[in-house]
Design a protein around this motif. Structure first.
Motif, mmCIF file in Angstrom:
data_model
loop_
_atom_site.group_PDB
_atom_site.id
_atom_site.type_symbol
_atom_site.label_atom_id
_atom_site.label_comp_id
_atom_site.label_asym_id
_atom_site.label_seq_id
_atom_site.Cartn_x
_atom_site.Cartn_y
_atom_site.Cartn_z
ATOM 1 N N GLU A 110 67.900 56.138 18.624
ATOM 2 C CA GLU A 110 68.866 55.136 19.074
ATOM 3 C C GLU A 110 70.290 55.548 18.719
ATOM 4 O OE1 GLU A 110 70.095 50.461 18.263
ATOM 5 O OE2 GLU A 110 68.161 51.214 17.565
ATOM 6 N N ILE A 111 70.467 56.093 17.526
ATOM 7 C CA ILE A 111 71.804 56.432 17.039
ATOM 8 C C ILE A 111 72.432 57.592 17.805
ATOM 9 C CG2 ILE A 111 72.978 57.519 15.067
ATOM 10 C CD1 ILE A 111 71.413 55.712 13.230
ATOM 11 N N VAL A 112 71.640 58.608 18.165
ATOM 12 C CA VAL A 112 72.238 59.860 18.640
ATOM 13 C C VAL A 112 72.639 59.855 20.111
ATOM 14 C CG1 VAL A 112 71.040 61.248 16.922
ATOM 15 C CG2 VAL A 112 70.002 60.937 19.178
ATOM 16 N N THR A 113 72.113 58.942 20.924
ATOM 17 C CA THR A 113 72.419 59.029 22.351
ATOM 18 C C THR A 113 73.806 58.486 22.671
ATOM 19 O OG1 THR A 113 71.482 56.864 22.924
ATOM 20 C CG2 THR A 113 69.982 58.763 22.928
ATOM 21 N N GLY A 114 74.417 59.071 23.700
ATOM 22 C CA GLY A 114 75.713 58.589 24.148
ATOM 23 C C GLY A 114 76.615 59.721 24.591
ATOM 24 N N ASP A 115 77.823 59.343 25.009
ATOM 25 C CA ASP A 115 78.891 60.285 25.344
ATOM 26 C C ASP A 115 79.940 60.186 24.245
ATOM 27 O OD1 ASP A 115 78.289 61.162 28.305
ATOM 28 O OD2 ASP A 115 77.938 59.005 28.233
ATOM 29 N N PHE A 116 80.278 61.310 23.645
ATOM 30 C CA PHE A 116 81.146 61.318 22.475
ATOM 31 C C PHE A 116 82.340 62.250 22.702
ATOM 32 C CE2 PHE A 116 76.790 60.624 21.182
ATOM 33 C CZ PHE A 116 76.836 59.639 20.203
ATOM 34 N N ASP A 117 83.463 61.927 22.063
ATOM 35 C CA ASP A 117 84.570 62.879 21.989
ATOM 36 C C ASP A 117 85.421 62.566 20.763
ATOM 37 O OD1 ASP A 117 86.687 60.983 22.589
ATOM 38 O OD2 ASP A 117 86.244 61.190 24.721
ATOM 39 N N THR A 122 78.659 53.808 26.231
ATOM 40 C CA THR A 122 77.240 53.801 26.573
ATOM 41 C C THR A 122 76.360 54.360 25.467
ATOM 42 O OG1 THR A 122 77.803 54.096 28.900
ATOM 43 C CG2 THR A 122 75.530 54.540 28.276
ATOM 44 N N ARG A 123 75.282 53.644 25.178
ATOM 45 C CA ARG A 123 74.207 54.159 24.332
ATOM 46 C C ARG A 123 72.957 54.185 25.202
ATOM 47 N NH1 ARG A 123 73.976 54.202 18.863
ATOM 48 N NH2 ARG A 123 75.516 52.552 18.611
ATOM 49 N N TYR A 124 72.475 55.372 25.528
ATOM 50 C CA TYR A 124 71.347 55.511 26.448
ATOM 51 C C TYR A 124 70.033 55.204 25.735
ATOM 52 C CZ TYR A 124 74.931 58.069 29.027
ATOM 53 O OH TYR A 124 76.091 58.433 29.669
ATOM 54 N N ARG A 125 69.054 54.732 26.503
ATOM 55 C CA ARG A 125 67.769 54.340 25.933
ATOM 56 C C ARG A 125 66.650 55.254 26.420
ATOM 57 N NH1 ARG A 125 67.065 49.458 23.524
ATOM 58 N NH2 ARG A 125 64.872 49.497 24.117
ATOM 59 N N PHE A 126 65.834 55.695 25.481
ATOM 60 C CA PHE A 126 64.599 56.384 25.833
ATOM 61 C C PHE A 126 63.586 55.356 26.338
ATOM 62 C CE2 PHE A 126 66.560 59.345 22.916
ATOM 63 C CZ PHE A 126 66.182 60.595 23.384
ATOM 64 N N THR A 127 62.651 55.815 27.150
ATOM 65 C CA THR A 127 61.585 54.942 27.631
ATOM 66 C C THR A 127 60.257 55.378 27.021
ATOM 67 O OG1 THR A 127 61.221 56.347 29.575
ATOM 68 C CG2 THR A 127 62.775 54.509 29.805
ATOM 69 N N GLY A 128 59.286 54.482 27.062
ATOM 70 C CA GLY A 128 57.947 54.814 26.595
ATOM 71 C C GLY A 128 57.782 54.819 25.094
ATOM 72 N N LEU A 129 58.739 54.236 24.366
ATOM 73 C CA LEU A 129 58.646 54.173 22.910
ATOM 74 C C LEU A 129 58.260 52.758 22.475
ATOM 75 C CD1 LEU A 129 61.742 56.323 21.860
ATOM 76 C CD2 LEU A 129 59.347 57.022 22.011
ATOM 77 N N PRO A 130 57.803 52.586 21.237
ATOM 78 C CA PRO A 130 57.356 51.260 20.774
ATOM 79 C C PRO A 130 58.465 50.208 20.834
ATOM 80 C CG PRO A 130 56.631 52.983 19.272
ATOM 81 C CD PRO A 130 57.579 53.632 20.233
ATOM 82 N N ASP A 131 58.064 48.952 20.765
ATOM 83 C CA ASP A 131 59.012 47.838 20.845
ATOM 84 C C ASP A 131 60.005 47.828 19.692
ATOM 85 O OD1 ASP A 131 57.769 47.010 23.148
ATOM 86 O OD2 ASP A 131 56.531 45.484 22.162
ATOM 87 N N THR A 132 59.674 48.498 18.598
ATOM 88 C CA THR A 132 60.584 48.525 17.450
ATOM 89 C C THR A 132 61.749 49.486 17.657
ATOM 90 O OG1 THR A 132 59.150 50.180 16.417
ATOM 91 C CG2 THR A 132 58.820 47.874 15.777
ATOM 92 N N TYR A 133 61.743 50.228 18.767
ATOM 93 C CA TYR A 133 62.858 51.122 19.092
ATOM 94 C C TYR A 133 63.959 50.351 19.809
ATOM 95 C CZ TYR A 133 65.521 54.204 22.185
ATOM 96 O OH TYR A 133 66.532 54.819 22.885
ATOM 97 N N GLY A 134 65.213 50.675 19.471
ATOM 98 C CA GLY A 134 66.340 50.148 20.230
ATOM 99 C C GLY A 134 66.963 48.895 19.670
ATOM 100 N N ASN A 135 66.551 48.466 18.481
ATOM 101 C CA ASN A 135 67.099 47.239 17.906
ATOM 102 C C ASN A 135 67.787 47.485 16.567
ATOM 103 O OD1 ASN A 135 65.903 45.545 19.988
ATOM 104 N ND2 ASN A 135 63.942 46.002 19.008
ATOM 105 N N PHE A 136 68.108 48.739 16.282
ATOM 106 C CA PHE A 136 68.591 49.078 14.950
ATOM 107 C C PHE A 136 70.092 48.885 14.792
ATOM 108 C CE2 PHE A 136 70.160 52.393 11.960
ATOM 109 C CZ PHE A 136 69.688 51.812 10.801
ATOM 110 N N CYS A 137 70.888 49.494 15.675
ATOM 111 C CA CYS A 137 72.338 49.469 15.491
ATOM 112 C C CYS A 137 72.944 48.104 15.805
ATOM 113 C CB CYS A 137 72.999 50.549 16.353
ATOM 114 S SG CYS A 137 72.741 52.221 15.706
ATOM 115 N N GLY A 138 72.407 47.416 16.806
ATOM 116 C CA GLY A 138 72.881 46.071 17.119
ATOM 117 C C GLY A 138 74.379 46.019 17.310
#
Length: 219
Positions: free
Chosen positions: A35-42, A200-216
């Motif tokens: 969750e943390i690493v995805t995105g466009d950065f500069d 943007t923070r991009y989301r992976f698919t096919g991962l458990p429900d506990t993914y994607g709720n960390f950074c909030g």
């Protein structure tokens, strides 16, 4: 030796000696990392603050849909300096014991054909195994504390005394800090390069429900 340096040394040792855990067994620390690493950065904010010798760096990490590599969890990443795209890679994520994360990196095209952000990741679905170029090059990360991940990310483009130079990366929900080695094409500078995510923070698919709720609200 600082705590961060000590952790990176331990991380590097683990990288060379541990056995992989199947992707389907990802622990929560790996799900939070993805969750943390995805995105466009500069580092535009760092450049515009003035008084710096840093190059303008852009990079992005985006989940990749690649039937060829299923059921592995895969991302696409690219890295550009001063408007020149320097690498485009596929990363295959695996989990190691002791809270370590391994990303096997593969090249698949010539970066000079593209501009930063121009590559359409949907075309990755058509890649064949022969398109992936392996250079015995892997990044490795570990969780330092609640929302801080540190790791080594090698420059797969070059070898110095038989080894790939390593970038020292720190990812958090808010920003990214990277120490660029002096032996690569980008401008080496102190203090480290500091990057912000652009919306943007991009989301992976096919991962458990506990993914994607960390950074909030930390985005």
């Amino acid at each position: 030796m600082s705590k961060v340096t000590a952790d990176l040394v331990i991380l590097f040792i683990c990288w060379t000696s541990l056995h992989l855990v199947a992707a389907k067994e990802f622990s929560q620390f790996t799900l939070d990392f993805l969750e943390i690493v995805t995105g466009d950065f500069d580092n535009r904010q760092q450049i515009e603050s003035g008084g710096t010798d840093h190059a303008f760096i852009q990079f992005r990490i985006v989940p990749a849909n690649m039937p060829l590599l299923q059921p592995d969890t895969v991302w696409y990443d690219e890295w550009a300096a001063d408007g020149k795209l320097l690498h485009m890679q596929i990363g295959i994520i695996s989990e190691l014991p002791r809270d370590n994360i391994l990303i096997d990196l593969y090249n698949f095209t010539e970066p000079s054909f593209y501009k930063p952000g121009e590559f359409n990741t949907s075309s990755l679905a058509g890649l064949k195994r022969g398109d992936l170029k392996r250079h015995n090059c892997s990044a490795v990360f570990r969780r330092l504390n609640k929302d801080v991940y540190v790791g080594y990310w090698p420059d797969c483009r070059s070898l110095v005394r038989g080894h790939h130079p390593n970038y020292a990366d720190t990812f958090t929900c808010q920003d990214v800090s990277i120490i660029i080695p002096p032996t690569v094409e980008e401008t080496f500078a102190q203090p480290p390069y500091i990057f912000q995510r652009k919306d943007t923070r991009y989301r992976f698919t096919g991962l458990p429900d506990t993914y994607g709720n960390f950074c909030g609200t930390k985005n």
